[in-house]
Design a protein around this motif. Structure first.
Motif, PDB file in Angstrom:
ATOM      1  N   ARG A 179      71.559  49.213 130.983  1.00 32.61           N
ATOM      2  CA  ARG A 179      70.509  49.145 132.009  1.00 32.61           C
ATOM      3  C   ARG A 179      71.049  49.507 133.399  1.00 32.61           C
ATOM      4  NH1 ARG A 179      67.197  44.343 130.375  1.00 32.61           N
ATOM      5  NH2 ARG A 179      66.283  45.771 128.857  1.00 32.61           N
ATOM      6  N   HIS A 180      72.305  49.160 133.681  1.00 28.29           N
ATOM      7  CA  HIS A 180      72.863  49.410 135.022  1.00 28.29           C
ATOM      8  C   HIS A 180      73.353  50.858 135.194  1.00 28.29           C
ATOM      9  CE1 HIS A 180      76.198  48.526 132.382  1.00 28.29           C
ATOM     10  NE2 HIS A 180      76.998  49.150 133.234  1.00 28.29           N
ATOM     11  N   VAL A 181      73.279  51.639 134.131  1.00 27.77           N
ATOM     12  CA  VAL A 181      73.758  53.030 134.227  1.00 27.77           C
ATOM     13  C   VAL A 181      72.563  53.931 134.544  1.00 27.77           C
ATOM     14  CG1 VAL A 181      74.854  54.928 132.972  1.00 27.77           C
ATOM     15  CG2 VAL A 181      75.608  52.570 132.576  1.00 27.77           C
ATOM     16  N   ASN A 182      72.640  54.681 135.639  1.00 29.23           N
ATOM     17  CA  ASN A 182      71.488  55.480 136.062  1.00 29.23           C
ATOM     18  C   ASN A 182      71.188  56.624 135.120  1.00 29.23           C
ATOM     19  OD1 ASN A 182      70.987  53.948 138.295  1.00 29.23           O
ATOM     20  ND2 ASN A 182      72.362  55.137 139.609  1.00 29.23           N
ATOM     21  N   THR A 183      72.198  57.411 134.836  1.00 31.57           N
ATOM     22  CA  THR A 183      71.980  58.566 133.964  1.00 31.57           C
ATOM     23  C   THR A 183      72.895  58.461 132.755  1.00 31.57           C
ATOM     24  OG1 THR A 183      71.508  59.850 135.948  1.00 31.57           O
ATOM     25  CG2 THR A 183      71.821  61.079 133.921  1.00 31.57           C
ATOM     26  N   VAL A 184      72.271  58.539 131.598  1.00 28.72           N
ATOM     27  CA  VAL A 184      73.004  58.371 130.345  1.00 28.72           C
ATOM     28  C   VAL A 184      73.043  59.718 129.630  1.00 28.72           C
ATOM     29  CG1 VAL A 184      72.864  57.290 128.050  1.00 28.72           C
ATOM     30  CG2 VAL A 184      72.394  55.938 130.101  1.00 28.72           C
ATOM     31  N   SER A 185      74.207  60.025 129.071  1.00 30.68           N
ATOM     32  CA  SER A 185      74.320  61.207 128.242  1.00 30.68           C
ATOM     33  C   SER A 185      74.196  60.763 126.794  1.00 30.68           C
ATOM     34  CB  SER A 185      75.667  61.884 128.495  1.00 30.68           C
ATOM     35  OG  SER A 185      75.771  63.038 127.708  1.00 30.68           O
ATOM     36  N   VAL A 186      73.202  61.301 126.102  1.00 25.17           N
ATOM     37  CA  VAL A 186      73.046  61.031 124.671  1.00 25.17           C
ATOM     38  C   VAL A 186      73.669  62.220 123.954  1.00 25.17           C
ATOM     39  CG1 VAL A 186      71.411  60.541 122.823  1.00 25.17           C
ATOM     40  CG2 VAL A 186      70.865  59.863 125.182  1.00 25.17           C
ATOM     41  N   GLU A 187      74.628  61.926 123.068  1.00 28.02           N
ATOM     42  CA  GLU A 187      75.353  63.016 122.416  1.00 28.02           C
ATOM     43  C   GLU A 187      75.384  62.858 120.909  1.00 28.02           C
ATOM     44  OE1 GLU A 187      79.355  63.576 123.767  1.00 28.02           O
ATOM     45  OE2 GLU A 187      78.725  64.127 125.783  1.00 28.02           O
ATOM     46  N   GLU A 188      75.430  63.961 120.245  1.00 26.70           N
ATOM     47  CA  GLU A 188      75.750  64.008 118.821  1.00 26.70           C
ATOM     48  C   GLU A 188      77.089  63.305 118.620  1.00 26.70           C
ATOM     49  OE1 GLU A 188      76.797  68.039 118.018  1.00 26.70           O
ATOM     50  OE2 GLU A 188      77.658  67.605 116.045  1.00 26.70           O
ATOM     51  N   PHE A 189      77.188  62.407 117.667  1.00 25.39           N
ATOM     52  CA  PHE A 189      78.474  61.778 117.384  1.00 25.39           C
ATOM     53  C   PHE A 189      79.333  62.749 116.586  1.00 25.39           C
ATOM     54  CE2 PHE A 189      81.414  59.524 114.675  1.00 25.39           C
ATOM     55  CZ  PHE A 189      82.083  58.755 115.609  1.00 25.39           C
ATOM     56  N   VAL A 190      80.493  63.072 117.132  1.00 27.63           N
ATOM     57  CA  VAL A 190      81.390  64.011 116.447  1.00 27.63           C
ATOM     58  C   VAL A 190      82.502  63.212 115.776  1.00 27.63           C
ATOM     59  CG1 VAL A 190      82.936  65.976 116.702  1.00 27.63           C
ATOM     60  CG2 VAL A 190      80.895  65.792 118.150  1.00 27.63           C
ATOM     61  N   ASP A 191      82.530  63.272 114.451  1.00 24.29           N
ATOM     62  CA  ASP A 191      83.535  62.526 113.707  1.00 24.29           C
ATOM     63  C   ASP A 191      84.791  63.385 113.594  1.00 24.29           C
ATOM     64  OD1 ASP A 191      84.527  60.417 112.389  1.00 24.29           O
ATOM     65  OD2 ASP A 191      83.340  60.671 110.561  1.00 24.29           O
ATOM     66  N   GLY A 192      85.941  62.794 113.807  1.00 26.20           N
ATOM     67  CA  GLY A 192      87.169  63.569 113.633  1.00 26.20           C
ATOM     68  C   GLY A 192      88.333  62.954 114.384  1.00 26.20           C
ATOM     69  N   GLU A 193      89.412  63.731 114.448  1.00 24.51           N
ATOM     70  CA  GLU A 193      90.589  63.316 115.212  1.00 24.51           C
ATOM     71  C   GLU A 193      90.371  63.704 116.671  1.00 24.51           C
ATOM     72  OE1 GLU A 193      93.200  61.654 114.169  1.00 24.51           O
ATOM     73  OE2 GLU A 193      92.681  61.663 112.038  1.00 24.51           O
ATOM     74  N   GLU A 194      91.046  62.992 117.545  1.00 24.44           N
ATOM     75  CA  GLU A 194      90.837  63.256 118.973  1.00 24.44           C
ATOM     76  C   GLU A 194      92.183  63.557 119.646  1.00 24.44           C
ATOM     77  OE1 GLU A 194      88.005  60.548 120.550  1.00 24.44           O
ATOM     78  OE2 GLU A 194      88.463  61.057 122.622  1.00 24.44           O
ATOM     79  N   TYR A 195      92.184  64.633 120.411  1.00 28.20           N
ATOM     80  CA  TYR A 195      93.409  65.105 121.058  1.00 28.20           C
ATOM     81  C   TYR A 195      93.171  65.370 122.546  1.00 28.20           C
ATOM     82  CZ  TYR A 195      94.811  66.373 116.259  1.00 28.20           C
ATOM     83  OH  TYR A 195      95.117  66.357 114.914  1.00 28.20           O
ATOM     84  N   THR A 196      94.270  65.521 123.267  1.00 30.68           N
ATOM     85  CA  THR A 196      94.169  66.004 124.646  1.00 30.68           C
ATOM     86  C   THR A 196      94.686  67.448 124.691  1.00 30.68           C
ATOM     87  OG1 THR A 196      96.429  65.464 125.315  1.00 30.68           O
ATOM     88  CG2 THR A 196      94.779  63.714 125.531  1.00 30.68           C
ATOM     89  N   TYR A 197      94.338  68.117 125.763  1.00 33.23           N
ATOM     90  CA  TYR A 197      94.970  69.392 126.116  1.00 33.23           C
ATOM     91  C   TYR A 197      95.090  69.334 127.638  1.00 33.23           C
ATOM     92  CZ  TYR A 197      95.522  74.376 127.102  1.00 33.23           C
ATOM     93  OH  TYR A 197      95.964  75.587 127.566  1.00 33.23           O
ATOM     94  N   ASP A 198      96.286  69.114 128.104  1.00 29.84           N
ATOM     95  CA  ASP A 198      96.503  68.900 129.537  1.00 29.84           C
ATOM     96  C   ASP A 198      97.356  70.033 130.088  1.00 29.84           C
ATOM     97  OD1 ASP A 198      95.174  66.539 129.122  1.00 29.84           O
ATOM     98  OD2 ASP A 198      96.979  65.321 129.022  1.00 29.84           O
ATOM     99  N   THR A 199      97.045  70.463 131.287  1.00 29.71           N
ATOM    100  CA  THR A 199      97.781  71.615 131.816  1.00 29.71           C
ATOM    101  C   THR A 199      98.207  71.409 133.267  1.00 29.71           C
ATOM    102  OG1 THR A 199      96.005  72.855 132.940  1.00 29.71           O
ATOM    103  CG2 THR A 199      96.161  73.099 130.553  1.00 29.71           C
ATOM    104  N   ILE A 200      99.226  72.176 133.632  1.00 30.07           N
ATOM    105  CA  ILE A 200      99.433  72.511 135.036  1.00 30.07           C
ATOM    106  C   ILE A 200      99.073  73.990 135.121  1.00 30.07           C
ATOM    107  CG2 ILE A 200     101.049  72.709 136.969  1.00 30.07           C
ATOM    108  CD1 ILE A 200     102.681  70.444 135.704  1.00 30.07           C
ATOM    109  N   THR A 201      98.013  74.257 135.846  1.00 27.26           N
ATOM    110  CA  THR A 201      97.495  75.615 135.955  1.00 27.26           C
ATOM    111  C   THR A 201      97.863  76.151 137.340  1.00 27.26           C
ATOM    112  OG1 THR A 201      95.704  75.153 134.413  1.00 27.26           O
ATOM    113  CG2 THR A 201      95.339  76.950 135.954  1.00 27.26           C
ATOM    114  N   VAL A 202      98.323  77.383 137.376  1.00 24.47           N
ATOM    115  CA  VAL A 202      98.713  77.989 138.659  1.00 24.47           C
ATOM    116  C   VAL A 202      97.971  79.317 138.808  1.00 24.47           C
ATOM    117  CG1 VAL A 202     100.628  78.712 140.134  1.00 24.47           C
ATOM    118  CG2 VAL A 202     101.020  76.985 138.377  1.00 24.47           C
ATOM    119  N   GLY A 203      97.155  79.411 139.832  1.00 27.57           N
ATOM    120  CA  GLY A 203      96.390  80.637 140.047  1.00 27.57           C
ATOM    121  C   GLY A 203      95.553  81.007 138.818  1.00 27.57           C
ATOM    122  N   GLY A 204      94.971  80.003 138.178  1.00 24.91           N
ATOM    123  CA  GLY A 204      94.120  80.252 137.015  1.00 24.91           C
ATOM    124  C   GLY A 204      94.887  80.472 135.713  1.00 24.91           C
TER     125      GLY A 204
END
Ligand code: ADP
Ligand code: MG
Length: 405
Positions: A179-204
């Motif tokens: 109730r206290h959240v103004n805008t809620v994102s309703v999403e398809e539940f995606v079942d699976g493994e979860e990973y990150t992809y993190d970068t240091i990006t330089v000039g794109g």
């Protein structure tokens, strides 16, 4: 090169970023709401100037304070490594005419609906999503997408206010909690493994990246106190099950138009191999994942970021030497830590592979597991071989226990 760094003293890993930036040749000017004396020592040592403001959340006041205190100093970059300050940084850039993420770009990193709309437009697979601001809208969206769905705030963090809803009964239970959240994102539940992809990006261009694997997925770790959540920084990023996620990560950065800086993306891999975008931030990950990068490659990741910002290039040879696991421990019981069991046995078995350990000691008050990602402390360990890393991590998960009472 004058770089304004927002909130250099908070959260916990900021001091190293201040150092990395200063050691890369930048004149680092800090701005934050902490008193100068309260800044960590390392930050005090490497800042050339500090602007203290009563609050960071009124941009016009922050701008006035900067004008008053920066007489004559021009700014070349304005950086923020902390999610709540990403928009402020962009607004300050617009005001001072400094390059970097614009307000419009920053908004796409902050607002998960705008983010997914931009990523959809680039042809990248996102979970089906509908953003709503009424209870009726939630129902319509859930019925259109089909159960199970995820309900979450469009600008959340740390899995807060995020619910998996499997059917109409669960929907009726979850809605009042949002109730206290103004805008809620309703999403398809995606079942699976979860990973990150993190970068240091330089000039794109992606100059460095790290892939980490969440064991288990953050929402599950966050919903079950008994679990000791693990994050594994992976050494072998060429393994077949990561290829598509890494490719998607590069496409996402292109689509959102990030120039230079740290990024933190999360993505899902389904059992059938399909990869799905999760979310991305224009900042490094928290909960010591940056330290895991450091231990994975034995390199000064903070200085690497500093070079990217101050010099527009990254001059480091980086070799992935280890898998690095962090295992967060949650005590059983409430109150003060009474005892720790299993530490000696594990220390004997594989103490040489442990690089860091921060468990709360007997007598200390245990933390609120829902409010902290680091729980009641963690063990960080590393090994060149993934299976051995996972075995050690699981042994810490099950064989090491803190008791509070
Ligand atoms: N569409 C989805 N399908 C499956 N799990 C999801 C989905 N969206 C979020 N989650 C789960 O909830 C967690 C938190 O959601 P996320 O979008 O990463 O927000 P934040 O980390 O900012 O709180 C994710 O790590 C994942 O475990
Ligand atoms: Mg997340």
């Amino acid at each position: 090169m004058n770089v304004l760094l927002i909130s250099p003293g908070y959260p916990a890993d900021m001091p190293e970023f201040t150092r990395g930036l200063a050691e890369s040749g930048a004149n680092v000017i800090g701005i934050g709401d902490q008193g100068k004396g309260a800044l960590p020592e390392l930050v005090q040592k490497f800042l050339s100037h500090y602007v203290e403001v009563p609050s960071l959340w009124k941009t016009s006041d922050v701008i006035s304070a900067l004008h008053a205190q920066l007489r004559g100093i021009s700014l070349d970059r304005i950086e923020c490594l902390w999610e709540p300050g990403i928009m402020l940084a962009a607004e300050l850039r617009a005001h001072f005419g400094v390059p970097g993420l614009t307000v419009e770009q920053a908004h796409r990193f902050r607002d998960k609906e705008a983010m997914k709309v931009a990523i959809d437009a680039a042809g990248i697979r996102t979970p089906r999503h509908i953003s709503v601001d009424t209870v009726a809208g939630c129902w319509d969206a859930a019925l259109e997408i089909g159960f199970p769905v995820i309900l979450k705030p469009i600008a959340g963090a740390g899995s807060s206010d995020t619910y998996r809803v499997n059917n109409e009964d669960e929907m009726r239970m979850a809605l009042p909690l949002l109730r206290h959240v103004n805008t809620v994102s309703v999403e398809e539940f995606v079942d699976g493994e979860e990973y990150t992809y993190d970068t240091i990006t330089v000039g794109g261009k992606i100059s460095y990246f790290n892939v980490a694997w969440y064991r288990p997925r953050p929402l599950i770790a966050r919903s079950n106190e008994w679990i000791s959540p693990q994050v594994i920084a992976l050494r072998d990023v060429d393994q077949a099950n990561l290829v598509d996620g890494i490719k998607m990560g590069q496409q996402v950065i292109d689509a959102l138009g990030l120039d230079t800086g740290f990024t933190h993306m999360e993505w899902y891999r389904k059992a059938d191999g399909e990869v799905v975008f999760g979310e991305i931030g224009a900042r490094p990950p928290g909960a010591h994942q940056v330290d895991q990068m450091k231990y994975a490659c034995d390199f000064d990741v903070f200085r690497a970021w500093g070079q990217a910002i101050a010099q527009g290039k990254m001059e480091m040879e980086i070799e992935r030497l280890y898998n690095v696991a962090i295992i967060f421990k949650r005590a059983r019981g409430v109150g003060r830590i009474q005892r720790i069991e299993g530490m000696e046995a594990l220390q004997q078995r594989f103490g040489e592979h442990v690089v860091w350990e921060t468990l709360l000691r007997p007598g200390m008050q245990r933390r609120d597991w829902l409010k902290t990602l680091v729980s009641d402390g963690f063990v960080m360990l590393r090994h060149p071989d993934l299976q051995q890393t996972l075995d050690m991590a699981d042994a810490v998960g099950t064989g090491l226990n803190l008791y509070a009472g």
